[in-house]
Scaffold this motif. Sequence first.
Motif, short mmCIF file in Angstrom:
data_model
loop_
_atom_site.label_atom_id
_atom_site.label_comp_id
_atom_site.label_asym_id
_atom_site.label_seq_id
_atom_site.Cartn_x
_atom_site.Cartn_y
_atom_site.Cartn_z
N LEU A 1 26.72 22.51 54.26
CA LEU A 1 27.19 22.08 52.94
C LEU A 1 28.66 22.44 52.70
CD1 LEU A 1 24.16 23.04 50.67
CD2 LEU A 1 24.79 20.76 51.49
N PHE A 2 29.19 23.30 53.55
CA PHE A 2 30.55 23.80 53.35
C PHE A 2 31.46 23.27 54.44
CE2 PHE A 2 27.60 26.69 51.44
CZ PHE A 2 28.19 27.01 50.23
N GLY A 3 32.62 22.83 54.06
CA GLY A 3 33.60 22.39 55.04
C GLY A 3 34.39 23.59 55.53
N ASP A 4 35.53 23.77 54.96
CA ASP A 4 36.45 24.84 55.31
C ASP A 4 36.01 26.13 54.62
OD1 ASP A 4 38.64 26.50 55.77
OD2 ASP A 4 39.93 25.45 54.33
N VAL A 5 35.34 27.01 55.39
CA VAL A 5 34.80 28.24 54.80
C VAL A 5 35.91 29.15 54.30
CG1 VAL A 5 33.42 30.31 55.23
CG2 VAL A 5 32.66 28.11 56.12
N GLU A 6 37.02 29.22 55.02
CA GLU A 6 38.13 30.06 54.56
C GLU A 6 38.68 29.54 53.22
OE1 GLU A 6 41.07 30.66 57.58
OE2 GLU A 6 39.59 31.45 58.99
N GLY A 7 38.75 28.23 53.09
CA GLY A 7 39.18 27.65 51.81
C GLY A 7 38.19 27.96 50.70
N GLN A 8 36.90 27.90 51.03
CA GLN A 8 35.85 28.25 50.05
C GLN A 8 35.98 29.71 49.63
OE1 GLN A 8 34.61 24.97 49.05
NE2 GLN A 8 33.22 26.55 48.41
N GLN A 9 36.26 30.57 50.59
CA GLN A 9 36.41 32.00 50.27
C GLN A 9 37.58 32.21 49.32
OE1 GLN A 9 36.65 34.03 54.06
NE2 GLN A 9 34.47 33.83 54.43
N ARG A 10 38.67 31.51 49.55
CA ARG A 10 39.82 31.64 48.64
C ARG A 10 39.46 31.16 47.24
NH1 ARG A 10 42.41 30.02 53.29
NH2 ARG A 10 42.48 27.84 52.65
N LYS A 11 38.74 30.03 47.16
CA LYS A 11 38.33 29.51 45.86
C LYS A 11 37.40 30.49 45.15
CE LYS A 11 38.63 24.66 47.17
NZ LYS A 11 37.86 23.44 47.45
N MET A 12 36.46 31.06 45.91
CA MET A 12 35.52 32.00 45.30
C MET A 12 36.25 33.27 44.84
SD MET A 12 31.99 33.53 46.66
CE MET A 12 30.87 34.28 45.50
N ALA A 13 37.19 33.75 45.64
CA ALA A 13 37.96 34.93 45.23
C ALA A 13 38.69 34.67 43.92
CB ALA A 13 38.95 35.32 46.34
N GLY A 14 39.28 33.48 43.79
CA GLY A 14 39.95 33.12 42.54
C GLY A 14 38.97 33.04 41.38
N MET A 15 37.79 32.47 41.65
CA MET A 15 36.77 32.35 40.60
C MET A 15 36.30 33.73 40.16
SD MET A 15 33.16 32.46 39.87
CE MET A 15 32.47 32.59 41.47
N LEU A 16 36.10 34.66 41.11
CA LEU A 16 35.65 36.01 40.75
C LEU A 16 36.69 36.72 39.88
CD1 LEU A 16 34.10 37.14 44.15
CD2 LEU A 16 32.86 36.59 42.03
N SER A 17 37.95 36.56 40.22
CA SER A 17 39.02 37.16 39.41
C SER A 17 39.02 36.56 38.00
CB SER A 17 40.39 36.92 40.05
OG SER A 17 40.49 37.64 41.24
N TRP A 18 38.90 35.25 37.94
CA TRP A 18 38.91 34.56 36.65
C TRP A 18 37.71 34.99 35.80
CZ3 TRP A 18 35.50 30.85 34.60
CH2 TRP A 18 35.95 30.22 33.43
N VAL A 19 36.51 35.05 36.40
CA VAL A 19 35.31 35.46 35.66
C VAL A 19 35.49 36.87 35.11
CG1 VAL A 19 32.88 36.10 35.91
CG2 VAL A 19 33.68 33.90 36.79
N SER A 20 36.01 37.77 35.93
CA SER A 20 36.21 39.16 35.47
C SER A 20 37.12 39.21 34.26
CB SER A 20 36.80 40.00 36.60
OG SER A 20 35.88 40.10 37.65
N LYS A 21 38.19 38.41 34.27
CA LYS A 21 39.13 38.39 33.14
C LYS A 21 38.49 37.76 31.90
CE LYS A 21 43.14 38.12 36.11
NZ LYS A 21 44.10 37.23 36.74
N MET A 22 37.81 36.64 32.09
CA MET A 22 37.23 35.90 30.97
C MET A 22 36.06 36.63 30.32
SD MET A 22 39.04 33.22 30.41
CE MET A 22 40.47 34.15 30.91
N LEU A 23 35.31 37.42 31.08
CA LEU A 23 34.20 38.18 30.50
C LEU A 23 34.69 39.06 29.36
CD1 LEU A 23 32.07 39.31 33.57
CD2 LEU A 23 31.26 37.99 31.61
N VAL A 24 35.88 39.58 29.52
CA VAL A 24 36.44 40.49 28.52
C VAL A 24 37.27 39.75 27.48
CG1 VAL A 24 38.01 42.44 28.20
CG2 VAL A 24 36.45 42.40 30.16
N SER A 25 38.11 38.84 27.95
CA SER A 25 39.11 38.26 27.04
C SER A 25 38.67 36.99 26.32
CB SER A 25 40.41 37.99 27.79
OG SER A 25 40.22 36.98 28.76
N ASP A 26 37.82 36.17 26.95
CA ASP A 26 37.53 34.88 26.34
C ASP A 26 36.17 34.33 26.81
OD1 ASP A 26 37.62 32.41 25.12
OD2 ASP A 26 39.56 31.83 25.98
N PRO A 27 35.07 34.91 26.32
CA PRO A 27 33.74 34.49 26.76
C PRO A 27 33.45 33.00 26.52
CG PRO A 27 33.59 36.53 25.53
CD PRO A 27 35.00 36.04 25.40
#
Length: 140
Positions: free
Chosen positions: A23-49
């Motif tokens: 189901l996944f093409g470029d796994v390294e690209g997916q990892q970068r996207k997920m890392a960005g999503m994890l950072s974003w979720v951590s920020k939004m949990l506190v600042s803008d639910p």
Amino acid sequence: GTSEAARIFYSTLFTQAPDLRDLFGDVEGQQRKMAGMLSWVSKMLVSDPATLTEGIRSLGARHVGYSARLHHFRPVMRAFLHMISVVDQQSLEVRLAGSGDEDADGQGGHPIDRHARLMNVSRAWEALIYVFVGEMGPTM
């Protein structure tokens, strides 16, 4: 950091459910996207639910288009919770190494109940996964 967390997630997922690898093409690209999503979720949990909720809905809708289905939920959840437990343990070990006290939690030297701490972190992330899958469910 989040890059290592994403690497742990995909490594665990593909070990536990190798059939999902297709189901996944470029796994390294997916990892970068997920890392960005994890950072974003951590920020939004506190600042803008509210923004977080809308972002998760949008992410769920996009994943339906990526051929994600409800039967993928269990292996993804297991891999995600494993990632959280590993990252949380690493974070705890770094804090302990800095404090020089094996029984301190960095909050004034109180004893650490590692199991309870891990369960609280896991429950929070599991709830986030359920929201994500719940948003996907009606269209799957």
